[in-house]
Write a protein that holds these residues in place. Structure first.
Motif, mmCIF file in Angstrom:
data_model
loop_
_atom_site.group_PDB
_atom_site.id
_atom_site.type_symbol
_atom_site.label_atom_id
_atom_site.label_comp_id
_atom_site.label_asym_id
_atom_site.label_seq_id
_atom_site.Cartn_x
_atom_site.Cartn_y
_atom_site.Cartn_z
ATOM 1 N N ASN A 200 31.299 -21.073 -12.054
ATOM 2 C CA ASN A 200 32.239 -21.638 -11.087
ATOM 3 C C ASN A 200 32.484 -20.667 -9.940
ATOM 4 N N ASP A 201 32.632 -19.380 -10.259
ATOM 5 C CA ASP A 201 32.793 -18.357 -9.217
ATOM 6 C C ASP A 201 31.561 -18.296 -8.323
ATOM 7 N N ILE A 202 30.391 -18.416 -8.935
ATOM 8 C CA ILE A 202 29.142 -18.385 -8.165
ATOM 9 C C ILE A 202 29.146 -19.483 -7.122
ATOM 10 N N TRP A 203 29.554 -20.692 -7.510
ATOM 11 C CA TRP A 203 29.552 -21.817 -6.569
ATOM 12 C C TRP A 203 30.624 -21.675 -5.493
ATOM 13 N N ILE A 204 31.788 -21.157 -5.867
ATOM 14 C CA ILE A 204 32.845 -20.969 -4.869
ATOM 15 C C ILE A 204 32.400 -19.985 -3.792
ATOM 16 N N LYS A 205 31.801 -18.874 -4.214
ATOM 17 C CA LYS A 205 31.288 -17.899 -3.239
ATOM 18 C C LYS A 205 30.133 -18.514 -2.436
ATOM 19 N N LEU A 206 29.254 -19.224 -3.134
ATOM 20 C CA LEU A 206 28.078 -19.792 -2.485
ATOM 21 C C LEU A 206 28.443 -20.872 -1.478
ATOM 22 N N LEU A 207 29.551 -21.537 -1.694
ATOM 23 C CA LEU A 207 29.960 -22.614 -0.793
ATOM 24 C C LEU A 207 30.065 -22.106 0.649
ATOM 25 N N GLY A 208 30.526 -20.886 0.818
ATOM 26 C CA GLY A 208 30.565 -20.309 2.157
ATOM 27 C C GLY A 208 29.221 -19.784 2.596
ATOM 28 N N ASN A 209 28.546 -19.065 1.715
ATOM 29 C CA ASN A 209 27.257 -18.461 2.072
ATOM 30 C C ASN A 209 26.201 -19.495 2.426
ATOM 31 N N VAL A 210 26.184 -20.616 1.700
ATOM 32 C CA VAL A 210 25.126 -21.604 1.885
ATOM 33 C C VAL A 210 25.147 -22.198 3.289
ATOM 34 N N ALA A 211 26.308 -22.221 3.921
ATOM 35 C CA ALA A 211 26.427 -22.791 5.266
ATOM 36 C C ALA A 211 26.473 -21.716 6.345
ATOM 37 N N PHE A 212 27.384 -20.761 6.204
ATOM 38 C CA PHE A 212 27.604 -19.797 7.280
ATOM 39 C C PHE A 212 26.447 -18.811 7.434
ATOM 40 N N ASN A 213 25.825 -18.407 6.327
ATOM 41 C CA ASN A 213 24.728 -17.452 6.448
ATOM 42 C C ASN A 213 23.548 -18.007 7.245
ATOM 43 N N PRO A 214 22.960 -19.134 6.864
ATOM 44 C CA PRO A 214 21.818 -19.629 7.638
ATOM 45 C C PRO A 214 22.184 -20.046 9.051
ATOM 46 N N LEU A 215 23.349 -20.659 9.231
ATOM 47 C CA LEU A 215 23.724 -21.092 10.579
ATOM 48 C C LEU A 215 23.961 -19.888 11.500
ATOM 49 N N SER A 216 24.495 -18.819 10.953
ATOM 50 C CA SER A 216 24.699 -17.625 11.778
ATOM 51 C C SER A 216 23.367 -17.012 12.186
ATOM 52 N N GLY A 231 30.877 -29.350 16.527
ATOM 53 C CA GLY A 231 29.628 -29.803 15.921
ATOM 54 C C GLY A 231 29.199 -28.923 14.766
ATOM 55 N N ALA A 232 29.313 -27.612 14.932
ATOM 56 C CA ALA A 232 28.933 -26.679 13.863
ATOM 57 C C ALA A 232 29.862 -26.828 12.669
ATOM 58 N N ARG A 233 31.137 -27.045 12.932
ATOM 59 C CA ARG A 233 32.097 -27.225 11.834
ATOM 60 C C ARG A 233 31.759 -28.465 11.019
ATOM 61 N N ARG A 234 31.364 -29.546 11.677
ATOM 62 C CA ARG A 234 30.959 -30.750 10.952
ATOM 63 C C ARG A 234 29.706 -30.486 10.119
ATOM 64 N N LEU A 235 28.786 -29.717 10.680
ATOM 65 C CA LEU A 235 27.558 -29.375 9.954
ATOM 66 C C LEU A 235 27.880 -28.542 8.710
ATOM 67 N N VAL A 236 28.778 -27.590 8.862
ATOM 68 C CA VAL A 236 29.219 -26.784 7.719
ATOM 69 C C VAL A 236 29.830 -27.680 6.644
ATOM 70 N N GLY A 237 30.674 -28.621 7.068
ATOM 71 C CA GLY A 237 31.303 -29.524 6.119
ATOM 72 C C GLY A 237 30.293 -30.356 5.352
ATOM 73 N N SER A 238 29.256 -30.831 6.039
ATOM 74 C CA SER A 238 28.213 -31.615 5.373
ATOM 75 C C SER A 238 27.455 -30.770 4.358
ATOM 76 N N MET A 239 27.124 -29.530 4.736
ATOM 77 C CA MET A 239 26.403 -28.648 3.822
ATOM 78 C C MET A 239 27.242 -28.305 2.597
ATOM 79 N N MET A 240 28.527 -28.088 2.807
ATOM 80 C CA MET A 240 29.403 -27.769 1.682
ATOM 81 C C MET A 240 29.568 -28.963 0.754
ATOM 82 N N ALA A 241 29.708 -30.167 1.316
ATOM 83 C CA ALA A 241 29.863 -31.366 0.491
ATOM 84 C C ALA A 241 28.630 -31.585 -0.371
#
Length: 330
Positions: A200-216, A231-241
């Motif tokens: 569960n901790d892995i996914w909580i941390k990954l939820l940010g990394n999976v979107a912000f790391n590649p987009l940055s 637009g970027a915020r919506r993209l982050v939201g889609s990736m997190m969902a």
């Protein structure tokens, strides 16, 4: 307690300094200018919590150290498969390896008794069994890092925020070896809870990394710049969902809202993600563990993840072209 830190960079040297301050026998394995500085001046930590200097043993040759109780891996996930020659001299019969990596670990489906994917290898992070052959799962202790540090200059670590290093066994047990390591970390001034369900901790941390790391990496934007761009915020939201859907299909239930996760990233401010820092430094990008493995899990569990797939394709191409251009740049 004898601890070797294999990869004494920003996180590794910080952990090593804290453990040494807490009374553990610590050996740092580094190279180049970092090794020279560690040998000459020790580890100097600059932190809002108070500066300090520690002088653990530092070497470029693990043969000088020999078997230890714990190896703390301060390497990137893509370096695990090739670390065997450095790791082997440090391993005794009962040595545990603490893998402080971003993203999905190679041991993810091990120890999940009764799970439909129990024992399944994730090719993105363990291609052909290269990592599990180097670091047997029986030695692995998972570690989720909620800490941000950077190398201000060789031997000098700037601690930016966070002191939590959650640890846990792949099989979910609260083992004596996890408890002992936790106590050593706490003695050094860090937080180190032993989690029965580290996934569960892995996914909580990954939820940010999976979107912000590649987009940055793709945009060269900081975390707050991504978060405040509509637009970027919506993209982050889609990736997190999509990532949450994959996590649930894989049997985890991370309890955090997307809005809260984005707001937390926004509060970090103009911070460059680790992937953007690696890109600017000409280093290999950590795309497989952070994003490629999630796409692979989406395929395994039948979860549609179109946004994750598209962003993964783009950042994978960036990683490949950056790697191809690196020799010419030098």
């Amino acid at each position: 307690m004898r601890v070797a830190v294999l990869g004494a960079g920003a996180i590794g040297a910080y952990v090593g300094a804290a453990l040494h301050r807490g009374g553990a026998e610590v050996h740092l394995v580094a190279r180049g200018a970092q090794l020279a500085a560690l040998r000459e001046r020790g580890v100097r930590v600059l932190s809002p919590r108070g500066d300090f200097t520690a002088h653990p043993h530092a070497t470029g040759d693990p043969e000088e150290i020999g078997p230890v109780d714990y190896v703390f891996l301060g390497l990137k996930a893509q370096q695990y498969a090739g670390c065997g020659p450095l790791l082997e001299p440090l391993l005794g019969r009962h040595t545990a390896v603490i893998a402080a990596q971003n993203g999905i670990p190679w041991w993810y489906f091990h120890g999940l008794t009764g799970h439909a994917l129990e024992g399944r290898r994730i090719q993105a992070v363990d291609p052909g069994g290269a990592v599990s052959g180097t670091i047997p799962v029986r030695r692995a202790i998972g570690c989720v890092v909620y800490c941000s540090t950077e190398i201000a200059e060789p031997g000098v670590i700037r601690h930016l925020e966070g002191t939590r290093f959650s640890v846990g066994e792949p099989d979910g047990s609260v083992s004596a070896r996890c408890v002992a390591f936790s106590e050593a970390m706490v003695a050094g001034g860090l937080k180190c809870p032993v989690e029965a369900d580290l996934r569960n901790d892995i996914w909580i941390k990954l939820l940010g990394n999976v979107a912000f790391n590649p987009l940055s990496a793709l945009t060269r934007a900081t975390m707050v710049e991504i978060a405040v761009h509509p637009g970027a915020r919506r993209l982050v939201g889609s990736m997190m969902a999509e990532t949450l859907a994959v996590a649930r299909a894989a049997g985890s239930e991370p309890r955090i809202s997307i809005d809260r996760r984005i707001a937390g990233a926004e509060r970090v401010g103009h911070h460059k993600t680790s992937m953007l820092q690696d890109l600017e430094a000409g280093k290999e990008l950590e795309t497989d563990a952070i994003l490629g493995a999630v796409v692979e899990l989406a395929e395994l569990t039948g979860v549609p993840a179109p946004t994750l797939r598209d962003v993964h394709a783009a950042v994978d191409l960036l990683a490949r072209t950056t790697t191809a251009m690196a020799p010419a740049a030098r």
